[in-house]
Design an enzyme around this catalytic site. Structure first.
Site, PDB file in Angstrom:
ATOM      1  N   GLY A  92       0.941  -0.989  -0.100  1.00 26.22           N
ATOM      2  CA  GLY A  92       0.011   0.149   0.048  1.00 26.22           C
ATOM      3  C   GLY A  92       0.693   1.347   0.036  1.00 26.22           C
ATOM      4  O   GLY A  92       1.859   1.388  -0.452  1.00 26.22           O
ATOM      5  N   SER A  93       0.434   2.365   0.646  1.00 27.62           N
ATOM      6  CA  SER A  93       1.084   3.662   0.499  1.00 27.62           C
ATOM      7  C   SER A  93       2.264   3.696   1.274  1.00 27.62           C
ATOM      8  O   SER A  93       2.974   4.719   1.042  1.00 27.62           O
ATOM      9  CB  SER A  93      -0.011   4.690   1.193  1.00 27.62           C
ATOM     10  OG  SER A  93      -1.236   4.911   0.474  1.00 27.62           O
ATOM     11  N   THR A  94       2.926   2.667   2.026  1.00 30.28           N
ATOM     12  CA  THR A  94       4.136   2.713   2.482  1.00 30.28           C
ATOM     13  C   THR A  94       5.328   2.734   1.409  1.00 30.28           C
ATOM     14  O   THR A  94       6.518   3.008   1.515  1.00 30.28           O
ATOM     15  CB  THR A  94       4.375   1.509   3.198  1.00 30.28           C
ATOM     16  OG1 THR A  94       3.956   0.343   2.803  1.00 30.28           O
ATOM     17  CG2 THR A  94       3.571   1.718   4.673  1.00 30.28           C
ATOM     18  N   LEU A  95       4.798   2.440   0.111  1.00 29.37           N
ATOM     19  CA  LEU A  95       5.750   2.615  -0.980  1.00 29.37           C
ATOM     20  C   LEU A  95       5.587   3.704  -1.620  1.00 29.37           C
ATOM     21  O   LEU A  95       6.637   4.241  -2.546  1.00 29.37           O
ATOM     22  CB  LEU A  95       5.097   1.226  -1.803  1.00 29.37           C
ATOM     23  CG  LEU A  95       6.351   0.557  -2.853  1.00 29.37           C
ATOM     24  CD1 LEU A  95       7.176  -0.249  -2.103  1.00 29.37           C
ATOM     25  CD2 LEU A  95       5.570  -0.348  -3.939  1.00 29.37           C
TER      26      LEU A  95
END
Length: 570
Positions: free
Chosen positions: A293-296
């Site tokens: 998810g958005s941790t990338l």
């Protein structure tokens, strides 16, 4: 007239008697020569047969090396135990002795009888019994039943350290974790000695040491037991509170790449594995891959900054939170208009990240992900580590390039993700990770420029503010940089509507990064499933406690203390 028949006389050829005599003489001389050879020239065979009646070669177990944490606290030790074995052909046991033996060994008489009546010349009746029980077996004085000294592994930290240290089997061979990864170093090599036995088969005298056992090497891990316990406690409580399926947390030293803590739940007790669920054995932080998810998103933004096309203040129109790509539509959780690059990360805009990604060549994005270690083994030496999934950029469609910018369509492990964040905490250099204590700083590999890395630190700090998605990751007295992530779980070839992975990855102090903490909670239930709600508080508690354990000085002014005090009271 008298008639006398002629005498019947059997006449044999003379050569036949000579041949028979020759054969007998040859056989006699052959046996004579053989007897002389065995008794005078080479008497090893007869000597061995004779010695086998009263002597025996006994294996000497090697003491397995101990495993310590970085401060010298024991994590795995070997304790001496006895194993009961038998030579079935030599066993002489009556029914009373059978009952007593079964009681001592805590197995049935039928089981002992089955083993003794098998076709093997050597059989274990029971492995690893306590010394006091072994003494009771000797008191029975049963011919053909013997004791053999072995070692059993004991793990002082139990389930807190189980996924890292692993365990050994009955033969003292590593089966999981560090015990398996460093089996050769820990095991050493067994020895042997020759002893004289009495008529009951008991060793009464040593004759010779044939081979001296070589003990295994001791290992000192990078793990800090205090940080490990803190990480385990917090992820256990978070999973329970969220009603989640599982969870993991990784604590890395931002300067060395050492794993200081790594915990996963559900877990198991390596000292008691009866009725163990195999699903609890694996170290999820290393073996399980998931869509991050958005941790990338920070890696997408870093690729944009490093390309020179963007700055932290560059403005991107997010079209009110909707972006149409072919027949697919990308959505934001909030309807926003024009955002700076910093705000795209601060508010976690999928549309903003997608627009930056689509402005870059697919190869540029792929190189960023690949150079950060995604799609490849982290090479930590831990058994079963997964490489995740990063497809070749040549096959990417525009919608796939867009969704990969915010962590969909790519899979990673939590250890990979924590390691990748070393490029932000270490001025653009990716560090190798290890479970062993390092003696010196490792040589890393540059992925982004130092300028880009420092810009990313400031951008990630904006996430951990009252305006950002990771406000609950803040820590009293310390600057924090990080990113939240909330992703639908992949299920049946698509995405499950109501199953999520909530995560947060960050480092502190942001001014001089000391630790990286990555948190992942699998399938939190209820209405609270966002990374900023579920995982960010776990990050805050683990990071705060770890910084305190390591005596890392605070880097924020007194005004920050006051701000956090007010926030905590709200």
């Amino acid at each position: 007239m008298n008639f006398r028949p002629k005498a019947l006389v059997l006449q044999l050829p003379a050569w036949r008697s000579k041949l028979l005599l020759s054969v007998l003489l040859v056989g006699f001389f052959a046996m004579l020569i053989r007897a002389i050879y065995l008794q005078g020239i080479n008497d090893d065979f007869l000597r061995q047969k004779g010695e086998s009646r009263y002597s025996k070669v006994i294996e000497l177990s090697a003491h397995r090396g101990m495993i310590f944490d970085r401060n010298g606290d024991p994590l795995a030790v070997s304790t001496p135990v006895e194993s009961v074995f038998a030579n079935p052909v030599d066993v002489e046991i009556d029914s009373d002795q059978m009952k007593e033996l079964a009681g001592i060994l805590k197995i049935s008489s039928r089981e002992i009888d089955r083993k003794l009546n098998g076709k093997k010349d050597f059989v274990y009746l029971e492995r690893g019994i306590p010394p006091e029980d072994a003494a009771k077996v000797l008191e029975l004085r049963i011919p053909g039943i013997f004791l053999h000294r072995e070692y059993r592994r004991y793990y002082p930290s139990g389930d807190v350290m189980s996924h890292i240290v692993g365990f050994t089997n009955l033969d003292d061979k590593g089966q999981e974790g560090i015990e398996l990864a460093y089996q050769k170093e820990l095991a050493g090599s067994p020895g042997s000695r020759k002893v004289i036995r009495d008529k009951l088969g008991r060793a009464v005298a040593d004759v010779d040491v044939i081979r001296t056992p070589r003990p295994g090497q001791d290992l000192m891990l990078s793990i800090d037991s205090k940080i490990q316990y803190l990480a385990y406690r917090e992820i256990r409580d978070a999973v329970e509170k969220a009603g989640a399926k599982a969870g993991s947390v990784v604590v890395l030293d931002a300067r060395t790449g050492e794993v200081l803590g790594m915990a996963s739940v559900p877990t198991f007790n390596p000292n008691n594995r009866e009725g163990l669920d195999p699903g609890t054995i694996r170290n999820r932080a290393v073996t399980d891959s998931y869509e991050p998810g958005s941790t990338l998103k920070p890696f997408t933004i870093a690729a944009g900054l490093d390309s020179g096309k963007y700055t932290p203040d560059s403005r991107i129109d997010t079209f009110g939170g909707k972006l149409q790509i072919g027949r697919a539509t990308i959505h934001d959780d909030e309807k926003m208009g024009v955002l700076s690059v910093t705000q795209i990360i601060q508010h976690s805009s999928n549309v903003g990240a997608s627009r930056i990604a689509l402005s870059l060549p697919p190869e540029t994005m792929w190189n960023m992900f690949h150079n950060c270690g995604f799609g490849a083994d982290p090479d930590s030496g831990f058994p079963g580590e997964a490489s995740g999934r990063l497809r070749p950029y040549q096959s990417w469609r525009p919608i796939e390039q867009a969704t990969m910018s915010f962590g969909n369509g790519i899979s990673v492990t939590l250890l990979q993700l924590a390691r990748a964040y070393t490029i932000f905490a270490n001025d653009g250099v990716l560090l190798p990770v290890t479970f062993l204590k390092r003696a010196a700083l490792p040589k890393g590999r540059r992925v982004i420029s130092e300028k880009t890395a420092r810009e990313m630190v400031s951008i990630l700090e904006s996430v951990v503010t009252p305006q950002g998605t990771g406000a609950r990751a803040s820590i009293l007295g310390y600057s924090v940089a990080g990113k939240t992530g909330t992703a639908h779980k992949v299920e049946g070839g698509g995405y499950a509507a109501h199953k999520y992975v909530a995560s947060f990855v960050g480092f502190a102090p942001a001014s001089i990064p000391r630790l990286i903490v990555a948190v992942m909670v699998d399938e939190p239930s209820g209405s609270r499933y966002y990374g900023g709600e579920v995982s960010a508080p776990v990050f805050s508690r683990v990071m705060s406690g770890s910084l305190s354990i390591l005596n890392v000085p605070a880097d924020e002014p007194q005004s920050h203390y006051a701000m956090n005090d007010i926030r905590g009271a709200m």
